[in-house]
Design a protein around this motif. Structure first.
Motif, PDB file in Angstrom:
ATOM      1  N   LEU A 105     -55.630  20.259  -8.578  1.00 42.19           N
ATOM      2  CA  LEU A 105     -55.445  19.384  -9.743  1.00 42.19           C
ATOM      3  C   LEU A 105     -54.594  18.165  -9.409  1.00 42.19           C
ATOM      4  O   LEU A 105     -54.834  17.079  -9.917  1.00 42.19           O
ATOM      5  CB  LEU A 105     -54.806  20.161 -10.898  1.00 42.19           C
ATOM      6  CG  LEU A 105     -55.744  21.098 -11.646  1.00 42.19           C
ATOM      7  CD1 LEU A 105     -55.051  21.688 -12.858  1.00 42.19           C
ATOM      8  CD2 LEU A 105     -57.014  20.374 -12.060  1.00 42.19           C
TER       9      LEU A 105
ATOM     10  N   ARG B 113     -56.163  21.799 -20.025  1.00 41.81           N
ATOM     11  CA  ARG B 113     -56.904  20.581 -19.711  1.00 41.81           C
ATOM     12  C   ARG B 113     -58.050  20.864 -18.760  1.00 41.81           C
ATOM     13  O   ARG B 113     -59.147  20.311 -18.889  1.00 41.81           O
ATOM     14  CB  ARG B 113     -55.955  19.539 -19.094  1.00 41.81           C
ATOM     15  CG  ARG B 113     -54.915  19.027 -20.083  1.00 41.81           C
ATOM     16  CD  ARG B 113     -54.221  17.777 -19.557  1.00 41.81           C
ATOM     17  NE  ARG B 113     -53.763  17.936 -18.189  1.00 41.81           N
ATOM     18  CZ  ARG B 113     -53.799  16.990 -17.273  1.00 41.81           C
ATOM     19  NH1 ARG B 113     -54.284  15.804 -17.587  1.00 41.81           N
ATOM     20  NH2 ARG B 113     -53.349  17.219 -16.064  1.00 41.81           N
ATOM     21  N   ALA B 114     -57.805  21.742 -17.787  1.00 40.86           N
ATOM     22  CA  ALA B 114     -58.852  22.027 -16.803  1.00 40.86           C
ATOM     23  C   ALA B 114     -60.029  22.753 -17.448  1.00 40.86           C
ATOM     24  O   ALA B 114     -61.196  22.407 -17.220  1.00 40.86           O
ATOM     25  CB  ALA B 114     -58.268  22.868 -15.662  1.00 40.86           C
TER      26      ALA B 114
ATOM     27  N   TYR C 278     -60.109  29.301 -12.771  1.00 36.28           N
ATOM     28  CA  TYR C 278     -58.780  28.747 -12.503  1.00 36.28           C
ATOM     29  C   TYR C 278     -58.014  29.742 -11.650  1.00 36.28           C
ATOM     30  O   TYR C 278     -57.630  30.806 -12.119  1.00 36.28           O
ATOM     31  CB  TYR C 278     -58.059  28.508 -13.832  1.00 36.28           C
ATOM     32  CG  TYR C 278     -56.867  27.593 -13.750  1.00 36.28           C
ATOM     33  CD1 TYR C 278     -56.915  26.310 -14.274  1.00 36.28           C
ATOM     34  CD2 TYR C 278     -55.688  28.007 -13.150  1.00 36.28           C
ATOM     35  CE1 TYR C 278     -55.829  25.471 -14.216  1.00 36.28           C
ATOM     36  CE2 TYR C 278     -54.591  27.170 -13.076  1.00 36.28           C
ATOM     37  CZ  TYR C 278     -54.674  25.907 -13.615  1.00 36.28           C
ATOM     38  OH  TYR C 278     -53.593  25.063 -13.549  1.00 36.28           O
TER      39      TYR C 278
ATOM     40  N   THR D  89     -63.062  16.771 -12.200  1.00 33.63           N
ATOM     41  CA  THR D  89     -63.757  17.967 -12.675  1.00 33.63           C
ATOM     42  C   THR D  89     -64.751  17.628 -13.777  1.00 33.63           C
ATOM     43  O   THR D  89     -65.922  18.012 -13.723  1.00 33.63           O
ATOM     44  CB  THR D  89     -62.733  18.992 -13.204  1.00 33.63           C
ATOM     45  OG1 THR D  89     -61.893  19.417 -12.136  1.00 33.63           O
ATOM     46  CG2 THR D  89     -63.444  20.211 -13.791  1.00 33.63           C
ATOM     47  N   SER D  90     -64.286  16.899 -14.788  1.00 31.08           N
ATOM     48  CA  SER D  90     -65.172  16.614 -15.918  1.00 31.08           C
ATOM     49  C   SER D  90     -66.367  15.766 -15.473  1.00 31.08           C
ATOM     50  O   SER D  90     -67.474  15.944 -15.959  1.00 31.08           O
ATOM     51  CB  SER D  90     -64.404  15.921 -17.047  1.00 31.08           C
ATOM     52  OG  SER D  90     -63.930  14.674 -16.616  1.00 31.08           O
TER      53      SER D  90
ATOM     54  N   VAL E 251     -61.065  25.578 -10.141  1.00 27.92           N
ATOM     55  CA  VAL E 251     -59.774  24.929  -9.959  1.00 27.92           C
ATOM     56  C   VAL E 251     -58.836  25.866  -9.190  1.00 27.92           C
ATOM     57  O   VAL E 251     -58.734  27.051  -9.513  1.00 27.92           O
ATOM     58  CB  VAL E 251     -59.154  24.559 -11.315  1.00 27.92           C
ATOM     59  CG1 VAL E 251     -57.715  24.102 -11.145  1.00 27.92           C
ATOM     60  CG2 VAL E 251     -59.978  23.467 -11.974  1.00 27.92           C
TER      61      VAL E 251
ATOM     62  N   THR F 232     -54.924  25.754  -7.885  1.00 21.48           N
ATOM     63  CA  THR F 232     -53.725  24.935  -7.906  1.00 21.48           C
ATOM     64  C   THR F 232     -52.483  25.794  -7.820  1.00 21.48           C
ATOM     65  O   THR F 232     -52.543  27.017  -7.917  1.00 21.48           O
ATOM     66  CB  THR F 232     -53.689  24.071  -9.181  1.00 21.48           C
ATOM     67  OG1 THR F 232     -52.627  23.148  -9.085  1.00 21.48           O
ATOM     68  CG2 THR F 232     -53.477  24.946 -10.397  1.00 21.48           C
TER      69      THR F 232
ATOM     70  N   GLY G 167     -57.419  15.432 -10.700  1.00 21.89           N
ATOM     71  CA  GLY G 167     -58.306  16.579 -10.535  1.00 21.89           C
ATOM     72  C   GLY G 167     -59.072  16.909 -11.808  1.00 21.89           C
ATOM     73  O   GLY G 167     -60.243  17.293 -11.766  1.00 21.89           O
ATOM     74  N   VAL G 168     -58.421  16.753 -12.954  1.00 23.42           N
ATOM     75  CA  VAL G 168     -59.082  17.041 -14.227  1.00 23.42           C
ATOM     76  C   VAL G 168     -60.224  16.056 -14.471  1.00 23.42           C
ATOM     77  O   VAL G 168     -61.332  16.449 -14.856  1.00 23.42           O
ATOM     78  CB  VAL G 168     -58.066  16.985 -15.383  1.00 23.42           C
ATOM     79  CG1 VAL G 168     -58.776  17.096 -16.716  1.00 23.42           C
ATOM     80  CG2 VAL G 168     -57.049  18.098 -15.235  1.00 23.42           C
TER      81      VAL G 168
ATOM     82  N   ASP H 230     -51.849  22.227 -17.804  1.00 25.29           N
ATOM     83  CA  ASP H 230     -52.876  22.084 -16.781  1.00 25.29           C
ATOM     84  C   ASP H 230     -54.054  23.005 -17.054  1.00 25.29           C
ATOM     85  O   ASP H 230     -55.220  22.599 -16.930  1.00 25.29           O
ATOM     86  CB  ASP H 230     -52.288  22.412 -15.400  1.00 25.29           C
ATOM     87  CG  ASP H 230     -51.393  21.299 -14.900  1.00 25.29           C
ATOM     88  OD1 ASP H 230     -51.539  20.169 -15.396  1.00 25.29           O
ATOM     89  OD2 ASP H 230     -50.553  21.561 -14.029  1.00 25.29           O
TER      90      ASP H 230
ATOM     91  N   ALA I  66     -64.026  23.373 -16.227  1.00 30.31           N
ATOM     92  CA  ALA I  66     -63.852  24.181 -15.024  1.00 30.31           C
ATOM     93  C   ALA I  66     -64.400  25.590 -15.251  1.00 30.31           C
ATOM     94  O   ALA I  66     -64.224  26.169 -16.316  1.00 30.31           O
ATOM     95  CB  ALA I  66     -62.384  24.259 -14.637  1.00 30.31           C
TER      96      ALA I  66
END
Lengths: 209, 209
Positions: free
Chosen positions: B57, B93-94, B102, B68-69, B81, B83, B64-65, B90, B99
């Motif tokens: 991230l 948001r991810a 995680y 990702t999107s 993700v 991290t 990173g977010v 985080d 994502a």
DNA sequence: CCCGGCATCCAACGACAGTTGGATATCGGC
DNA sequence: GCCGATATCCAACTGTCGTTGGATGCCGGG
């Protein structure tokens, strides 16, 4: 000349694997062991007698700094600190504990290999941003806090009031305020909340896990 | 069935090397590329058409977010993700960015390989502490702050006084205090300094660089 | 529709934080 | 020894913080 024997200490398996891959690919460097905690690191350093210990600072159990000072004082190996953070507090504490060098994990394969070889020769290696911070500190750019002031600052970060801090440290509230005042001056802030954030940003304090 | 094609995105060369070493050792998984920035990741994902993107991230340049999107909305690959931080902000948001999973960097080799395979099958994978936080959030274990309260909290972290905050947000000091009060309740603290530290610890706020 | 829940706003009181201005002790250097 | 620098301690004053108790508007479910 024989090859450099390295012990890897990091709590992330992936990072250990990466360091092992990078260093093993280098001629003249051999990874003789790895572990993920400070206690085991001290033990392994004593038994494996490596030339260089690659040490992360954030470790479960025994802290990286404590492990460093034990290994260095035992004289078994040179310790090369390799961490993510270039905060003042960590750097100062690591160097004070006797670390031979301080690298950041942003380092390239080349920098890493060069640093390990240099550490094995007893040379000091500092990443550029780290060196800059140290110079700044030595030139007095950022005045350091006294022991008492650090205690008070820690209490402030824990959310304690001045009377509470006074009771805790066996001094009057007025004295606490006096310390708080000097902390403000040294950190160039004007209230306790800002003091905590800049202390955290500079690595003087650590967030409670 | 063919093997899983993986793209590694992380700004630390050492971590990339470690991931490559771990995944390459697994049968049925092939690392088809790696890079250290978000912009390049989007480009590489489009060209290499991997099945899974392993994404850090904290990246230089494009976050990173965001990366990702973009990759998810382009439909080119599943994003996993990976991290260091298990902070609420985080995670939320991810996941919101699409994502598939995680993971934390503390993950073992086995967890990592299993997660990559699961992601390739389209399954969702969450590390245990991450799952716990999400559940906690959904069950309302940690009440979330309103927009206004977040603004006030940010001001507090910047060291502003209540009158200053009031001028900044065009409300009276009394109103600011009311918001501050509710922030204290939601964070289970009783003064602004503690509010800042727990907000930082929970990832609600970020330290100023 | 009306009601509870929530976010947003406000005012006045008591306690605390931050300010000013000191006192004492220790330590290294002229 | 004497001096400056620094760490440690303390007291009284002013403004701010945190508390209590409320008012308004918005939204979704009964």
């Amino acid at each position: 000349m024989s090859e450099v024997r390295v012990l890897i200490v990091d709590d992330h398996p992936v990072v250990r694997e990466g360091l092992r891959a990078v260093l093993s690919a280098e001629t003249g460097i051999a990874v003789v062991g790895e572990c993920g905690s400070g206690d085991v690191a001290v033990e392994l350093a004593a038994q494996l007698r490596p030339d260089v210990v690659l040490m992360d600072l954030r470790l479960p159990g025994l802290d990286g700094v404590d492990a460093t000072s034990r290994i260095v004082s035992a004289g078994t190996a040179a310790v090369l600190v390799l961490t993510m953070y270039d905060t003042d507090g960590d750097i100062i504490r690591a160097v004070a504990a006797g670390a031979t060098g301080y690298l950041l994990k942003e380092s390239s394969r080349q920098e890493l290999a060069a640093a390990v070889r240099a550490a094995a020769r007893g040379e000091t290696v500092l990443a550029a941003p780290v060196a800059a911070k140290l110079v700044n500190r030595v030139r007095g750019g950022e005045p350091q806090l006294s022991r008492r002031e650090l205690q008070v600052l820690q209490c402030i970060a824990d959310g304690m009031s001045n009377p509470e801090i006074g009771r805790d440290l066996f001094i009057s509230e007025a004295t606490v305020k006096s310390h708080v005042m000097r902390i403000f001056e040294k950190l160039s802030v004007s209230d306790r909340t800002a003091a905590v954030t800049v202390a955290l940003a500079r690595g003087i304090l650590r967030l409670p896990h």
